[in-house]
Design an enzyme around this catalytic site. Sequence first.
Site, PDB file in Angstrom:
ATOM      1  N   GLU A 174      -0.731  -8.355   5.621  1.00  0.00           N
ATOM      2  CA  GLU A 174      -0.123  -8.010   7.071  1.00  0.00           C
ATOM      3  C   GLU A 174      -1.982  -8.614   7.606  1.00  0.00           C
ATOM      4  O   GLU A 174      -1.903  -8.492   8.690  1.00  0.00           O
ATOM      5  CB  GLU A 174       0.840  -7.676   7.199  1.00  0.00           C
ATOM      6  N   HIS A 224      -2.987  -5.328   1.959  1.00  0.00           N
ATOM      7  CA  HIS A 224      -2.617  -5.599   2.737  1.00  0.00           C
ATOM      8  C   HIS A 224      -2.725  -7.009   3.597  1.00  0.00           C
ATOM      9  O   HIS A 224      -3.158  -6.870   4.011  1.00  0.00           O
ATOM     10  CB  HIS A 224      -3.521  -4.732   4.876  1.00  0.00           C
ATOM     11  N   CYS A 274       0.774  -1.188  -0.175  1.00  0.00           N
ATOM     12  CA  CYS A 274       0.126  -0.274   0.149  1.00  0.00           C
ATOM     13  C   CYS A 274       0.709   1.182  -0.421  1.00  0.00           C
ATOM     14  O   CYS A 274       1.387   2.147  -0.836  1.00  0.00           O
ATOM     15  CB  CYS A 274      -0.955  -0.132   1.123  1.00  0.00           C
TER      16      CYS A 274
HETATM   17  N1  GLN Z   1      -3.761   6.411   1.624  1.00  0.00           N
HETATM   18  C1  GLN Z   1      -2.583   6.416   1.951  1.00  0.00           C
HETATM   19  C2  GLN Z   1      -1.635   6.827   1.123  1.00  0.00           C
HETATM   20  O1  GLN Z   1      -1.749   7.542   0.223  1.00  0.00           O
HETATM   21  C3  GLN Z   1      -1.764   4.521   1.972  1.00  0.00           C
HETATM   22  C4  GLN Z   1      -2.703   3.856   2.705  1.00  0.00           C
HETATM   23  C5  GLN Z   1      -2.564   2.636   3.126  1.00  0.00           C
HETATM   24  O2  GLN Z   1      -1.204   2.207   3.203  1.00  0.00           O
HETATM   25  N2  GLN Z   1      -3.461   1.631   3.707  1.00  0.00           N
HETATM   26  O3  GLN Z   1       0.021   7.235   1.474  1.00  0.00           O
END
Ligand code: GLN
Length: 224
Positions: free
Chosen positions: A181, A179, A88
């Site tokens: 994890e 995610h 992410c």
């Molecule tokens: N929205 C976050 C970003 O732009 C990422 C979100 C996440 O890691 N769950 O960094």
Amino acid sequence: MIAKSKKNNSGIIGILDLQGGVYEHLDHLQRLGIAARKVKRPPDFKNLAGLIIPGGESSCISRLLNIFEIKAPLLTAFGRGMKIWGTCAGAILLAKHVVGEDSCLGLIDIKIERNSFGSQLNSFKSEAMIPRVSAKPVPLTFIRAPKILTAGKDVEVLLKVDDYIAAAESASVLVTVFHPELTGSPAFHRYFAVKCGLNPAVNTKIYTDQEWNPCSWTRLARNF
Ligand code: GLN
């Protein structure tokens, strides 16, 4: 087809410990019998087979990389063969192109758009078959996730959903916009450990959504 890497001697995977879901990754690696440690200072990057950049807030982690002066040691370790997986926010930091922003590490040729599903309230769960990663359906948790819009020719798409790419890899970098994890499936951690040349345990339990305790990582609090 991305080539499998050679066996790596150090056997340790680091988790970038600046902000975000650090312990959740440690928990999963420990279940697979993989040695893991938190990484925060320049010397911590020595002899890592792999590094996980966790989910969190990419703008925050990017600033902390500069404040802790660890961008250069990270890039040096990468140049010496350390594999990297970004979940992410981690995927955003690794992307070569970020819509409307400068890229941070630029280590994989993808174009990514932050917060592409909307606000935190547009977070969701689903599951998908990802044959390269697991023979079973893989649970997916998207939290204010980005979308990967395009991937370069050296990048293999592992999962495409509708109009976006959700998981991809190059020879040395893995990115997931969701995610693993936060789920009971060890599939992606096992996949990354093998990419790093390690030998993860094969019979690790797969917890269903109902069985999985989302706070299971708190058991690590005294050990790390
Ligand atoms: N929205 C976050 C970003 O732009 C990422 C979100 C996440 O890691 N769950 O960094």
